[in-house]
Design an enzyme around this catalytic site. Sequence first.
Site, PDB file in Angstrom:
ATOM      1  N   HIS A 125     -14.940  -2.176 -31.032  1.00 52.73           N
ATOM      2  CA  HIS A 125     -14.774  -1.651 -29.677  1.00 52.73           C
ATOM      3  C   HIS A 125     -15.958  -1.998 -28.775  1.00 52.73           C
ATOM      4  CE1 HIS A 125     -17.698   1.611 -30.452  1.00 52.73           C
ATOM      5  NE2 HIS A 125     -17.172   1.625 -31.666  1.00 52.73           N
ATOM      6  N   ASP A 126     -15.631  -2.347 -27.547  1.00 50.12           N
ATOM      7  CA  ASP A 126     -16.612  -2.566 -26.475  1.00 50.12           C
ATOM      8  C   ASP A 126     -17.492  -3.799 -26.673  1.00 50.12           C
ATOM      9  OD1 ASP A 126     -15.969  -0.015 -25.046  1.00 50.12           O
ATOM     10  OD2 ASP A 126     -16.758   0.857 -26.888  1.00 50.12           O
ATOM     11  N   GLY A 143     -19.724  -1.903 -32.917  1.00 51.78           N
ATOM     12  CA  GLY A 143     -19.374  -1.608 -31.537  1.00 51.78           C
ATOM     13  C   GLY A 143     -20.459  -1.997 -30.551  1.00 51.78           C
TER      14      GLY A 143
END
Length: 262
Positions: A125-126, A143
Amino acid sequence: MIDSTANIHPSSVIEEGAVIGANVHIGPFCFVGANVEIGEGTVLKSHVVVNGHTRIGKDNQIYQFASIGEVNQDLKYAGEPTRVEIGDRNRIRESVTIHRGTTQGGNLTKIGSDNLLMVNAHIAHDCVIGNRCIFANNATLGGHVTVDDFAIIGGMTAVHQWCTIGAHVMVGGCSGVAQDVPPYVIAQGNHATPFGINIEGLKRRGFSKEALHAIRNAYKLLYRSGKTLDEVKPEIEELAKQHSEVQPFCDFFARSTRGLIR
């Protein structure tokens, strides 16, 4: 909306609301969610899942068992409509996973264009990935990792969350990256340490002898002068005034948050 020129195998499930562009090919047993947009000429080989608020650009090749846009593995995630964006002409090989962003990380996982993600690579994520990067088999990003253009991440390598990998970096296989890797550097080991400049890669990309010499001098100031980062920053900035190829070092120092590999 499904373009009339799209070729979709009858065993695949395309939820109402998905946008499928011209000449997209979706092979057998794929799933495409309602909030997905797939650009012109992209191919989903078979058994591919594309879910969430995901936008994929043109002419991508996505191989079997890849999972894109699914719920991330951040325990704080509570179902927010965060996104994945993927550019053009990427090759996403078997069993690659690319997870949606989080509200804490800017809501977006983003991948540029012309990248190769080999078998079983994981983009958490991200993460923000640039252009023309290579992730070898089982490369894993935690992340919020940023990877700049032309970086190569070796097989079985793990990058700690929030790290930044500079442009033209080469990280050797089976490494553990726990801090930021400046541009042009070869890194290897667990924890990864610097092993010089990625000279061969830079030559292939057309860097001149003068530019390579300047980059090497910046590396020597950073890692072989015995000085602290604060001490060498002004010297590297002065070098960058004469050689623009050194400027990415200065820009990188301003972005680095986890400290540099040493």
